[in-house]
Design a protein around this motif. Structure first.
Motif, PDB file in Angstrom:
ATOM      1  N   ARG A  72     -19.314 -15.939  -0.876  1.00 44.19           N
ATOM      2  CA  ARG A  72     -18.172 -15.281  -1.489  1.00 44.19           C
ATOM      3  C   ARG A  72     -16.935 -15.445  -0.613  1.00 44.19           C
ATOM      4  O   ARG A  72     -16.997 -16.056   0.444  1.00 44.19           O
ATOM      5  CB  ARG A  72     -18.500 -13.807  -1.744  1.00 44.19           C
ATOM      6  CG  ARG A  72     -19.542 -13.636  -2.851  1.00 44.19           C
ATOM      7  CD  ARG A  72     -19.958 -12.197  -3.048  1.00 44.19           C
ATOM      8  NE  ARG A  72     -20.664 -12.021  -4.303  1.00 44.19           N
ATOM      9  CZ  ARG A  72     -21.933 -12.342  -4.517  1.00 44.19           C
ATOM     10  NH1 ARG A  72     -22.662 -12.865  -3.527  1.00 44.19           N
ATOM     11  NH2 ARG A  72     -22.499 -12.160  -5.693  1.00 44.19           N
ATOM     12  N   ILE A  73     -15.825 -14.889  -1.033  1.00 40.80           N
ATOM     13  CA  ILE A  73     -14.577 -14.963  -0.269  1.00 40.80           C
ATOM     14  C   ILE A  73     -14.147 -13.562   0.117  1.00 40.80           C
ATOM     15  O   ILE A  73     -14.127 -12.646  -0.716  1.00 40.80           O
ATOM     16  CB  ILE A  73     -13.471 -15.659  -1.083  1.00 40.80           C
ATOM     17  CG1 ILE A  73     -13.810 -17.136  -1.280  1.00 40.80           C
ATOM     18  CG2 ILE A  73     -12.118 -15.524  -0.389  1.00 40.80           C
ATOM     19  CD1 ILE A  73     -12.768 -17.902  -2.084  1.00 40.80           C
ATOM     20  N   ALA A  74     -13.798 -13.395   1.389  1.00 43.38           N
ATOM     21  CA  ALA A  74     -13.295 -12.124   1.891  1.00 43.38           C
ATOM     22  C   ALA A  74     -11.777 -12.110   1.787  1.00 43.38           C
ATOM     23  O   ALA A  74     -11.111 -13.056   2.218  1.00 43.38           O
ATOM     24  CB  ALA A  74     -13.723 -11.934   3.343  1.00 43.38           C
ATOM     25  N   LEU A  75     -11.234 -11.061   1.185  1.00 39.63           N
ATOM     26  CA  LEU A  75      -9.788 -10.896   1.098  1.00 39.63           C
ATOM     27  C   LEU A  75      -9.367  -9.798   2.058  1.00 39.63           C
ATOM     28  O   LEU A  75      -9.835  -8.660   1.974  1.00 39.63           O
ATOM     29  CB  LEU A  75      -9.360 -10.561  -0.323  1.00 39.63           C
ATOM     30  CG  LEU A  75      -7.851 -10.483  -0.568  1.00 39.63           C
ATOM     31  CD1 LEU A  75      -7.496 -10.994  -1.967  1.00 39.63           C
ATOM     32  CD2 LEU A  75      -7.304  -9.068  -0.391  1.00 39.63           C
ATOM     33  N   ILE A  76      -8.511 -10.163   3.013  1.00 40.43           N
ATOM     34  CA  ILE A  76      -7.982  -9.219   3.996  1.00 40.43           C
ATOM     35  C   ILE A  76      -6.586  -8.819   3.549  1.00 40.43           C
ATOM     36  O   ILE A  76      -5.722  -9.674   3.341  1.00 40.43           O
ATOM     37  CB  ILE A  76      -7.933  -9.865   5.398  1.00 40.43           C
ATOM     38  CG1 ILE A  76      -9.333 -10.311   5.834  1.00 40.43           C
ATOM     39  CG2 ILE A  76      -7.318  -8.911   6.414  1.00 40.43           C
ATOM     40  CD1 ILE A  76      -9.332 -11.370   6.908  1.00 40.43           C
ATOM     41  N   ALA A  77      -6.357  -7.533   3.371  1.00 38.89           N
ATOM     42  CA  ALA A  77      -5.061  -7.054   2.893  1.00 38.89           C
ATOM     43  C   ALA A  77      -4.049  -7.062   4.025  1.00 38.89           C
ATOM     44  O   ALA A  77      -4.253  -6.445   5.070  1.00 38.89           O
ATOM     45  CB  ALA A  77      -5.193  -5.646   2.317  1.00 38.89           C
ATOM     46  N   GLY A  78      -2.942  -7.782   3.797  1.00 41.34           N
ATOM     47  CA  GLY A  78      -1.858  -7.816   4.765  1.00 41.34           C
ATOM     48  C   GLY A  78      -0.526  -7.572   4.084  1.00 41.34           C
ATOM     49  O   GLY A  78      -0.390  -7.722   2.870  1.00 41.34           O
ATOM     50  N   LEU A  79       0.470  -7.184   4.875  1.00 43.52           N
ATOM     51  CA  LEU A  79       1.830  -6.974   4.377  1.00 43.52           C
ATOM     52  C   LEU A  79       2.793  -7.636   5.354  1.00 43.52           C
ATOM     53  O   LEU A  79       2.616  -7.526   6.571  1.00 43.52           O
ATOM     54  CB  LEU A  79       2.138  -5.475   4.249  1.00 43.52           C
ATOM     55  CG  LEU A  79       1.252  -4.716   3.250  1.00 43.52           C
ATOM     56  CD1 LEU A  79       1.444  -3.212   3.417  1.00 43.52           C
ATOM     57  CD2 LEU A  79       1.561  -5.135   1.817  1.00 43.52           C
ATOM     58  N   GLU A  80       3.814  -8.299   4.836  1.00 43.96           N
ATOM     59  CA  GLU A  80       4.660  -9.119   5.695  1.00 43.96           C
ATOM     60  C   GLU A  80       5.614  -8.327   6.575  1.00 43.96           C
ATOM     61  O   GLU A  80       6.155  -8.865   7.539  1.00 43.96           O
ATOM     62  CB  GLU A  80       5.447 -10.129   4.865  1.00 43.96           C
ATOM     63  CG  GLU A  80       4.569 -11.217   4.292  1.00 43.96           C
ATOM     64  CD  GLU A  80       5.357 -12.426   3.832  1.00 43.96           C
ATOM     65  OE1 GLU A  80       6.022 -13.048   4.667  1.00 43.96           O
ATOM     66  OE2 GLU A  80       5.286 -12.739   2.643  1.00 43.96           O
ATOM     67  N   CYS A  81       5.859  -7.081   6.254  1.00 41.74           N
ATOM     68  CA  CYS A  81       6.719  -6.282   7.122  1.00 41.74           C
ATOM     69  C   CYS A  81       6.428  -4.805   6.921  1.00 41.74           C
ATOM     70  O   CYS A  81       5.695  -4.413   6.014  1.00 41.74           O
ATOM     71  CB  CYS A  81       8.198  -6.577   6.870  1.00 41.74           C
ATOM     72  SG  CYS A  81       8.912  -5.712   5.477  1.00 41.74           S
ATOM     73  N   ALA A  82       7.027  -3.991   7.793  1.00 43.49           N
ATOM     74  CA  ALA A  82       6.801  -2.549   7.775  1.00 43.49           C
ATOM     75  C   ALA A  82       8.018  -1.788   7.285  1.00 43.49           C
ATOM     76  O   ALA A  82       8.106  -0.570   7.475  1.00 43.49           O
ATOM     77  CB  ALA A  82       6.423  -2.075   9.183  1.00 43.49           C
ATOM     78  N   THR A  83       8.943  -2.468   6.618  1.00 43.51           N
ATOM     79  CA  THR A  83      10.182  -1.829   6.174  1.00 43.51           C
ATOM     80  C   THR A  83       9.909  -0.597   5.328  1.00 43.51           C
ATOM     81  O   THR A  83      10.583   0.435   5.461  1.00 43.51           O
ATOM     82  CB  THR A  83      11.034  -2.842   5.385  1.00 43.51           C
ATOM     83  OG1 THR A  83      11.383  -3.919   6.253  1.00 43.51           O
ATOM     84  CG2 THR A  83      12.288  -2.202   4.830  1.00 43.51           C
ATOM     85  N   MET A  84       8.889  -0.643   4.469  1.00 42.24           N
ATOM     86  CA  MET A  84       8.647   0.444   3.524  1.00 42.24           C
ATOM     87  C   MET A  84       8.090   1.709   4.179  1.00 42.24           C
ATOM     88  O   MET A  84       8.035   2.759   3.546  1.00 42.24           O
ATOM     89  CB  MET A  84       7.712  -0.013   2.402  1.00 42.24           C
ATOM     90  CG  MET A  84       6.325  -0.372   2.838  1.00 42.24           C
ATOM     91  SD  MET A  84       6.285  -2.004   3.614  1.00 42.24           S
ATOM     92  CE  MET A  84       4.657  -1.988   4.339  1.00 42.24           C
ATOM     93  N   ILE A  85       7.696   1.651   5.463  1.00 42.41           N
ATOM     94  CA  ILE A  85       7.258   2.905   6.103  1.00 42.41           C
ATOM     95  C   ILE A  85       8.453   3.754   6.488  1.00 42.41           C
ATOM     96  O   ILE A  85       8.306   4.928   6.833  1.00 42.41           O
ATOM     97  CB  ILE A  85       6.350   2.666   7.330  1.00 42.41           C
ATOM     98  CG1 ILE A  85       7.147   2.148   8.526  1.00 42.41           C
ATOM     99  CG2 ILE A  85       5.183   1.751   6.981  1.00 42.41           C
ATOM    100  CD1 ILE A  85       6.371   2.139   9.831  1.00 42.41           C
ATOM    101  N   GLU A  86       9.663   3.162   6.427  1.00 46.65           N
ATOM    102  CA  GLU A  86      10.909   3.842   6.796  1.00 46.65           C
ATOM    103  C   GLU A  86      10.771   4.430   8.199  1.00 46.65           C
ATOM    104  O   GLU A  86      10.463   3.701   9.134  1.00 46.65           O
ATOM    105  CB  GLU A  86      11.269   4.876   5.732  1.00 46.65           C
ATOM    106  CG  GLU A  86      11.487   4.244   4.357  1.00 46.65           C
ATOM    107  CD  GLU A  86      11.745   5.236   3.256  1.00 46.65           C
ATOM    108  OE1 GLU A  86      11.029   6.259   3.191  1.00 46.65           O
ATOM    109  OE2 GLU A  86      12.674   4.990   2.453  1.00 46.65           O
ATOM    110  N   ASN A  87      10.962   5.725   8.363  1.00 39.44           N
ATOM    111  CA  ASN A  87      10.788   6.346   9.683  1.00 39.44           C
ATOM    112  C   ASN A  87       9.551   7.238   9.724  1.00 39.44           C
ATOM    113  O   ASN A  87       9.471   8.177  10.516  1.00 39.44           O
ATOM    114  CB  ASN A  87      12.033   7.146  10.073  1.00 39.44           C
ATOM    115  CG  ASN A  87      12.292   8.308   9.110  1.00 39.44           C
ATOM    116  OD1 ASN A  87      11.760   8.328   8.006  1.00 39.44           O
ATOM    117  ND2 ASN A  87      13.124   9.249   9.519  1.00 39.44           N
TER     118      ASN A  87
END
Length: 408
Positions: free
Chosen positions: A158-173
């Motif tokens: 099978r194929i493993a999908l690792i969840a990633g996000l290109e930046c952390a802008t949406m965490i704000e402060n």
């Protein structure tokens, strides 16, 4: 051309097929996942093709950065499609890829559900939540959160999908949002996507003030959780300070060498060497019109691999891998659609031919067959091919993800 037969474990599942298209969600005519562009001719003989197939079969193969989604067939529909937040995982295309695992970055910056400008918390939750719900309704692509999940996927075909996000802008402060993302299964995140945010500077800014105080706290939190850090879109100073601040190796998941093609989107020797010296890796990327070279200004597998060879010569084969940054559909059209949102400084100032797609590294279904063929054709050993196809990435993930366990 190497064999790209679908994995035996793939049963034909299509994204959101547990729902009724046109009733439960908006329907779009989608791009072909297989055969959208002509197959790349790598010039391999029968023995070389057999060796490529064996290497992909025997080794853990990880793409460090992709967007494993299918785009609309009509490029004019891309923004409308992304505004639904419900991108389609390319199960059929992935079944032909030869990959063991893919770090999927979820198109979160383009999921403009509540805003035209992307990187909003709610929009990211739409993109993440819909995709993970769909993954839970099938068993070919497995949501991976541990190294053992990757190994188990390999053993099961099978194929493993690792969840990633290109930046952390949406965490704000909100530092605790990093914990929430980890709880949702995100295991890799970038610091900034081209523009500056609360954590640091992006590569499109005229000046780079480096990692902020909040950014240092965010790096510490990601280390404590065991979330891999990406500096691909950071400014040079910010990237160097992230490497210095982190207690574990940092990744450049998708970039190339500025010394080979001098645009800000690519990394300086200083940043690449600093990343490697702390145990990290650089994944060579293939987004259209990025990893060009003087020898191969027409963007293709050859120019992409010029960056690979340069980085191997610079920091050694133990610190280089591949993060092609591709998708199933017209990637050039995506750039046109969002050019006003995410313009990079210096892009377009160098004269080079424009391409409709990157020949040989056009989508996640074909890239690693062709990359492996290039490595075979250029005399790389089985041991070194195993490292750059996934071994180097696996080593870093083991160190980073284990760090969160060690904190406990």
């Amino acid at each position: 051309m190497t064999d790209t037969s679908p994995a035996a474990a793939y049963d034909g599942y299509r994204a959101y097929s547990y729902l009724k298209a046109g009733t439960d969600y908006q329907e779009f005519a989608l791009a072909a996942e297989v055969g959208r562009v002509p197959a790349y001719d790598g010039g391999l003989g029968p023995e070389e093709r057999a060796r490529v197939a064996r290497l992909l079969e025997e080794n853990i193969v990880i793409s460090l950065h992709e967007h494993a989604v299918v785009l609309p067939e009509d490029p004019e529909q891309i923004r409308r499609y992304n505004r639904t937040g419900r991108q389609r995982t390319a199960y059929e295309g992935l079944a032909h890829s030869g990959l063991t695992a893919v770090v999927d970055n979820f198109m979160a910056g383009a999921s403009c559900v509540t805003s035209q400008h992307g990187w909003k918390w709610d929009d990211m939750i739409y993109a993440l939540g819909f995709r993970l719900a769909d993954l839970a309704k099938q068993d070919f692509v497995v949501h991976a959160t541990t190294v053992q999940d990757i190994r188990d996927a390999k053993a099961a075909g099978r194929i493993a999908l690792i969840a990633g996000l290109e930046c952390a802008t949406m965490i704000e402060n909100e530092l605790d949002r990093i914990d929430m993302l980890y709880g949702f299964g995100v295991r890799q995140m970038g610091i900034a996507y081209s523009q500056a945010n609360m954590l640091g500077s992006g590569l499109s800014e005229r000046s780079d003030a480096g990692l902020t105080h909040f950014g240092r706290r965010a790096v510490e939190r990601m280390n404590k959780l065991g979330m891999a850090i990406d500096i691909s879109h950071c400014g040079d100073r910010t990237g160097l300070e992230v490497i210095e601040e982190s207690s574990v190796p940092v990744m450049i998941t998708h970039a190339g060498a500025r010394a080979v093609w001098p645009i800000a989107r690519l990394k300086t020797d200083e940043v690449i060497k600093a990343c490697a010296e702390r145990g990290g890796v650089i994944g060579i990327e293939a987004a259209p019109h990025t990893t060009l070279s003087e020898a191969h200004p027409h963007h293709s597998l050859e120019s992409f691999m010029d960056h690979f060879q340069y980085c191997v010569d610079l920091v050694g084969v133990d610190h280089v891998t591949f993060g092609p940054d591709t998708m199933f559909g017209d990637h050039v059209a995506v750039h046109r659609t969002y050019a006003g949102n995410y313009a990079h400084k210096d892009e377009g100032r160098l004269e080079h031919p424009l391409v409709e797609y990157v020949d040989g590294v056009e989508n996640p279904g074909e890239s690693f067959h062709n990359i492996t063929g290039w490595l075979v054709r250029h005399g790389y050993s089985d041991a070194d091919i195993a490292k750059v196809l996934g071994g180097n990435t696996l080593r870093v993930l083991e160190a980073v993800w284990r760090s969160g366990d060690d904190e406990r």
